[in-house]
Design a protein around this motif. Structure first.
Motif, PDB file in Angstrom:
ATOM      1  N   PHE A  27       0.918  -1.214   0.016  1.00 12.01           N
ATOM      2  CA  PHE A  27       0.009  -0.004   0.108  1.00 12.01           C
ATOM      3  C   PHE A  27       0.987   1.305   0.133  1.00 12.01           C
ATOM      4  O   PHE A  27       1.698   1.398   0.902  1.00 12.01           O
ATOM      5  CB  PHE A  27      -0.894   0.111   1.228  1.00 12.01           C
ATOM      6  CG  PHE A  27      -2.016  -1.040   1.096  1.00 12.01           C
ATOM      7  CD1 PHE A  27      -3.377  -0.749   0.761  1.00 12.01           C
ATOM      8  CD2 PHE A  27      -1.830  -2.305   1.693  1.00 12.01           C
ATOM      9  CE1 PHE A  27      -4.169  -1.647   0.608  1.00 12.01           C
ATOM     10  CE2 PHE A  27      -2.556  -3.261   1.793  1.00 12.01           C
ATOM     11  CZ  PHE A  27      -3.656  -2.982   1.127  1.00 12.01           C
ATOM     12  N   SER A  50      -6.541 -10.345  14.133  1.00 14.89           N
ATOM     13  CA  SER A  50      -7.658  -9.686  13.143  1.00 14.89           C
ATOM     14  C   SER A  50      -9.204 -10.163  14.035  1.00 14.89           C
ATOM     15  O   SER A  50      -9.207 -10.769  15.119  1.00 14.89           O
ATOM     16  CB  SER A  50      -7.744 -10.401  11.830  1.00 14.89           C
ATOM     17  OG  SER A  50      -8.118 -11.869  12.027  1.00 14.89           O
ATOM     18  N   TYR A 110      -7.470 -11.921   3.203  1.00 11.97           N
ATOM     19  CA  TYR A 110      -8.662 -11.385   2.936  1.00 11.97           C
ATOM     20  C   TYR A 110      -9.234 -10.801   4.454  1.00 11.97           C
ATOM     21  O   TYR A 110      -9.620  -9.823   4.713  1.00 11.97           O
ATOM     22  CB  TYR A 110      -9.562 -12.246   2.468  1.00 11.97           C
ATOM     23  CG  TYR A 110     -10.989 -11.816   2.286  1.00 11.97           C
ATOM     24  CD1 TYR A 110     -11.301 -10.188   1.565  1.00 11.97           C
ATOM     25  CD2 TYR A 110     -11.989 -12.166   2.848  1.00 11.97           C
ATOM     26  CE1 TYR A 110     -12.538  -9.787   1.408  1.00 11.97           C
ATOM     27  CE2 TYR A 110     -13.213 -11.679   2.990  1.00 11.97           C
ATOM     28  CZ  TYR A 110     -13.553 -10.538   2.199  1.00 11.97           C
ATOM     29  OH  TYR A 110     -14.931  -9.888   2.062  1.00 11.97           O
ATOM     30  N   ILE A 113      -6.884  -8.089   6.056  1.00 14.35           N
ATOM     31  CA  ILE A 113      -6.959  -7.040   5.243  1.00 14.35           C
ATOM     32  C   ILE A 113      -8.209  -6.401   5.224  1.00 14.35           C
ATOM     33  O   ILE A 113      -8.221  -5.193   5.825  1.00 14.35           O
ATOM     34  CB  ILE A 113      -6.409  -7.170   3.903  1.00 14.35           C
ATOM     35  CG1 ILE A 113      -5.033  -7.538   3.837  1.00 14.35           C
ATOM     36  CG2 ILE A 113      -6.697  -5.722   3.259  1.00 14.35           C
ATOM     37  CD1 ILE A 113      -4.437  -7.687   2.578  1.00 14.35           C
ATOM     38  N   SER A 114      -9.305  -7.131   5.255  1.00 12.92           N
ATOM     39  CA  SER A 114     -10.513  -6.636   5.429  1.00 12.92           C
ATOM     40  C   SER A 114     -11.528  -6.289   6.624  1.00 12.92           C
ATOM     41  O   SER A 114     -12.305  -5.831   6.844  1.00 12.92           O
ATOM     42  CB  SER A 114     -11.558  -7.438   4.193  1.00 12.92           C
ATOM     43  OG  SER A 114     -11.056  -7.379   3.036  1.00 12.92           O
ATOM     44  N   TYR A 187      -6.675   3.267   8.976  1.00 13.42           N
ATOM     45  CA  TYR A 187      -6.760   2.109   8.098  1.00 13.42           C
ATOM     46  C   TYR A 187      -7.691   2.317   6.871  1.00 13.42           C
ATOM     47  O   TYR A 187      -7.358   2.076   5.712  1.00 13.42           O
ATOM     48  CB  TYR A 187      -7.325   1.128   9.349  1.00 13.42           C
ATOM     49  CG  TYR A 187      -8.323   0.100   8.526  1.00 13.42           C
ATOM     50  CD1 TYR A 187      -7.129  -1.277   7.747  1.00 13.42           C
ATOM     51  CD2 TYR A 187      -9.426  -0.154   8.424  1.00 13.42           C
ATOM     52  CE1 TYR A 187      -8.043  -2.247   7.279  1.00 13.42           C
ATOM     53  CE2 TYR A 187     -10.204  -0.977   7.875  1.00 13.42           C
ATOM     54  CZ  TYR A 187      -9.376  -1.959   7.190  1.00 13.42           C
ATOM     55  OH  TYR A 187     -10.006  -3.127   6.394  1.00 13.42           O
ATOM     56  N   LEU A 188      -8.796   2.932   7.215  1.00 14.45           N
ATOM     57  CA  LEU A 188      -9.769   3.295   6.193  1.00 14.45           C
ATOM     58  C   LEU A 188      -9.131   3.926   4.769  1.00 14.45           C
ATOM     59  O   LEU A 188      -9.250   3.482   3.741  1.00 14.45           O
ATOM     60  CB  LEU A 188     -11.132   3.920   6.506  1.00 14.45           C
ATOM     61  CG  LEU A 188     -11.959   2.989   7.706  1.00 14.45           C
ATOM     62  CD1 LEU A 188     -13.012   3.901   8.234  1.00 14.45           C
ATOM     63  CD2 LEU A 188     -12.431   1.827   6.987  1.00 14.45           C
ATOM     64  N   LEU A 191      -6.835   1.593   3.076  1.00 11.57           N
ATOM     65  CA  LEU A 191      -7.595   0.429   2.372  1.00 11.57           C
ATOM     66  C   LEU A 191      -8.230   1.053   1.096  1.00 11.57           C
ATOM     67  O   LEU A 191      -8.351   0.660   0.126  1.00 11.57           O
ATOM     68  CB  LEU A 191      -8.557   0.071   3.256  1.00 11.57           C
ATOM     69  CG  LEU A 191      -9.337  -1.219   2.843  1.00 11.57           C
ATOM     70  CD1 LEU A 191      -8.327  -2.405   2.706  1.00 11.57           C
ATOM     71  CD2 LEU A 191     -10.543  -1.542   3.692  1.00 11.57           C
ATOM     72  N   ASN A 192      -8.805   2.425   1.198  1.00  8.41           N
ATOM     73  CA  ASN A 192      -9.501   3.028   0.090  1.00  8.41           C
ATOM     74  C   ASN A 192      -8.716   4.020  -1.079  1.00  8.41           C
ATOM     75  O   ASN A 192      -9.354   4.371  -1.826  1.00  8.41           O
ATOM     76  CB  ASN A 192     -10.928   3.668   0.732  1.00  8.41           C
ATOM     77  CG  ASN A 192     -11.812   2.695   1.224  1.00  8.41           C
ATOM     78  OD1 ASN A 192     -12.008   1.621   0.723  1.00  8.41           O
ATOM     79  ND2 ASN A 192     -12.154   3.166   2.595  1.00  8.41           N
ATOM     80  N   LEU A 196      -2.216   0.307  -4.457  1.00  8.42           N
ATOM     81  CA  LEU A 196      -1.913  -0.975  -4.155  1.00  8.42           C
ATOM     82  C   LEU A 196      -1.203  -1.838  -5.357  1.00  8.42           C
ATOM     83  O   LEU A 196      -1.808  -1.833  -6.407  1.00  8.42           O
ATOM     84  CB  LEU A 196      -3.145  -1.623  -3.739  1.00  8.42           C
ATOM     85  CG  LEU A 196      -3.017  -3.125  -3.430  1.00  8.42           C
ATOM     86  CD1 LEU A 196      -2.228  -3.309  -2.201  1.00  8.42           C
ATOM     87  CD2 LEU A 196      -4.392  -3.636  -2.968  1.00  8.42           C
ATOM     88  N   PHE A 216     -11.701 -10.216  -2.622  1.00  2.00           N
ATOM     89  CA  PHE A 216     -11.202  -8.823  -2.437  1.00  2.00           C
ATOM     90  C   PHE A 216     -12.135  -7.782  -3.103  1.00  2.00           C
ATOM     91  O   PHE A 216     -12.124  -7.931  -4.371  1.00  2.00           O
ATOM     92  CB  PHE A 216      -9.862  -8.664  -2.665  1.00  2.00           C
ATOM     93  CG  PHE A 216      -9.011  -9.255  -1.702  1.00  2.00           C
ATOM     94  CD1 PHE A 216      -8.394  -8.669  -0.516  1.00  2.00           C
ATOM     95  CD2 PHE A 216      -8.575 -10.726  -2.095  1.00  2.00           C
ATOM     96  CE1 PHE A 216      -7.456  -9.364   0.345  1.00  2.00           C
ATOM     97  CE2 PHE A 216      -7.715 -11.311  -1.274  1.00  2.00           C
ATOM     98  CZ  PHE A 216      -7.119 -10.846  -0.002  1.00  2.00           C
ATOM     99  N   PHE A 218     -11.636  -4.518  -3.511  1.00  2.00           N
ATOM    100  CA  PHE A 218     -10.984  -3.242  -3.365  1.00  2.00           C
ATOM    101  C   PHE A 218     -11.788  -2.173  -4.658  1.00  2.00           C
ATOM    102  O   PHE A 218     -12.056  -2.628  -5.787  1.00  2.00           O
ATOM    103  CB  PHE A 218      -9.431  -3.423  -3.975  1.00  2.00           C
ATOM    104  CG  PHE A 218      -8.760  -4.039  -2.899  1.00  2.00           C
ATOM    105  CD1 PHE A 218      -8.512  -3.657  -1.596  1.00  2.00           C
ATOM    106  CD2 PHE A 218      -8.102  -5.197  -3.263  1.00  2.00           C
ATOM    107  CE1 PHE A 218      -7.769  -4.325  -0.917  1.00  2.00           C
ATOM    108  CE2 PHE A 218      -7.381  -5.981  -2.594  1.00  2.00           C
ATOM    109  CZ  PHE A 218      -7.171  -5.445  -1.064  1.00  2.00           C
TER     110      PHE A 218
END
Length: 418
Positions: A27, A50, A110, A113-114, A187-188, A191-192, A196, A216, A218
């Motif tokens: 990332f 997690s 997954y 990460i998610s 984190y958000l 991720l968004n 990547l 995933f 994404f």
């Protein structure tokens, strides 16, 4: 390279050399002071649990069930970028004649990460507090390791911005302002919004990887169009700082500005120059300062090819500071004046070539090379092309480059017990 979404790329590096499959999610975002410490803390938290595996024992037990798969996170600075990586390595299912291992490993990734260990918009508090304390201890350990401490102090002198002065995992003063809630916001954002790059190394097909990536979700994100290299064009004056502590050895560090950046026109001459100057056992600094004059316990040089910094480190006696500094600068002048032999140049080229051949010896180094080339807009450069560029470097190229290198900062940590 395969474009999965805007800002999301998949890179398959096929090879039958290893008995493992290695996967890295990198990332990438612009280096910003307010983000670095948070991202380092986030990486540490994602490394231990997690939502599905809420304790460290649960987390590691699942990895053990995946035939001893290995998972770790890290952060790194590449010039003007900051990269948070999630790394996974598992056995190649063809080696043990099993099926579904890669699928299960991707499911694990997954989940990590998610679905991090988050409740009602904040990370689980006990985990958060523990990891803040651990990161604080890491910062404290940099003070205790005087070699690292001296390097940090030189960075503070050499660079003008906090982003470049701080380590790749931030600064202790930021920890007091980080909460489990604003860390979730970080984190958000990662991720968004981060670009990547997903790398997979091993005996595996693109179709298999795409199938395992299907869960995933994404979203597309804006591309970051920024020069990865930190280039300070200011003509800053030389700065020097001396500090004294109760240690047994005096540490001399020097920061020199260079035009050496990854795969630019000075890069290959820079590799050879650094090998001749201080990076190799046959280099001038090692042979003259350490072996001939016996003035250093250790001495070396290295180049940060994303920031154009030539860093010199020497562990010496306190009364020899001025003498060692003078010899170091004299050796630089010798290279500027062409006082080196063709034999030394060829020896340096051969050492570098041997190091290049070792790039493909580990999955991590293969990914590092591919990612670094991607970062500067080059998708591929074969080892033969590297060799040709090295061989094309002339004596004049090395001399011309040396003439552009300029001392900008010196930090000296005097050992009182020395």
């Amino acid at each position: 390279m395969l474009k999965i979404r805007e800002g999301i790329h998949l890179h398959i590096l096929p090879t039958k050399k290893f008995k493992t499959i290695s996967i890295q999610f990198r990332f990438k975002t612009l280096l910003q002071e307010k983000k670095v410490t948070k991202r380092a803390l986030l990486a540490n938290i994602m490394d231990i649990n997690s939502k599905l595996y809420p304790t460290q024992n649960d987390f590691r037990r699942r990895l053990s069930e995946l035939y001893g798969a290995n998972f770790f996170t890290d952060v790194a600075r590449y010039g003007n970028y900051h990269v948070l990586s999630l790394n996974m390595e598992c056995v190649d299912e063809k080696v043990i004649n099993e099926t579904g291992i890669v699928d299960e490993v991707m499911k694990f990734l997954y989940q990590v990460i998610s679905f991090p260990n988050v409740f009602n918009g904040h990370f689980q508090e006990a985990t958060f507090i523990r990891e803040v304390d651990k990161l604080r201890d890491e910062f404290a350990s940099r003070y205790d390791d005087k070699t690292v401490y001296a390097e940090d102090k030189l960075n503070n002198l050499y660079f003008d911005t906090r982003e470049q002065q701080m380590t790749s995992y931030g600064q202790e003063s930021d920890l007091k302002d980080i909460t489990s809630t604003n860390l979730f916001d970080t984190y958000l954002e990662m991720l968004n919004e981060d670009q990547l790059d997903i790398y997979v190394v091993g005996n595996i097909t693109e179709s298999t990887v795409l199938r395992t990536l299907h869960p995933f979700d994404f979203k597309s994100r804006a591309l970051i169009d920024e020069n990865p290299f930190y280039e300070d064009h200011k003509n800053k004056p030389f700065v020097k700082k001396i500090e004294t502590q109760e240690i047994n050895q005096t540490l001399l560090t020097m920061g020199l500005k260079t035009p050496i950046y990854y795969h630019n026109k000075y890069y290959y001459a820079g590799l050879i120059f650094n090998g001749l100057f201080g990076a190799m056992p046959h280099s001038k600094l090692f042979q003259i300062v350490r072996e001939k004059e016996n003035l250093a316990y250790s001495i070396s040089s290295e180049v940060d090819v994303y920031r154009g910094l030539l860093f010199i480190y020497a562990g010496i006696e306190s009364e020899e500071v001025a003498n060692v500094q003078s010899i170091i600068l004299n050796q630089l002048e010798e290279i500027k004046n062409g006082v080196f032999s063709e034999k030394e140049v060829e020896q340096t080229k051969e050492v570098i070539k041997n190091e290049l051949f070792q790039i493909d010896d580990t999955p991590y180094s293969m990914v590092e090379r591919a990612f670094s080339l991607e970062l500067i807009g080059r998708e591929h450069l074969s080892l033969n092309e590297w060799m040709e560029k090295l061989d094309s470097v002339s004596r004049k190229d090395i001399i011309d480059l040396a003439g552009l290198i300029d001392l900008k900062a010196t930090y000296i940590l005097i050992g009182e017990n020395n």
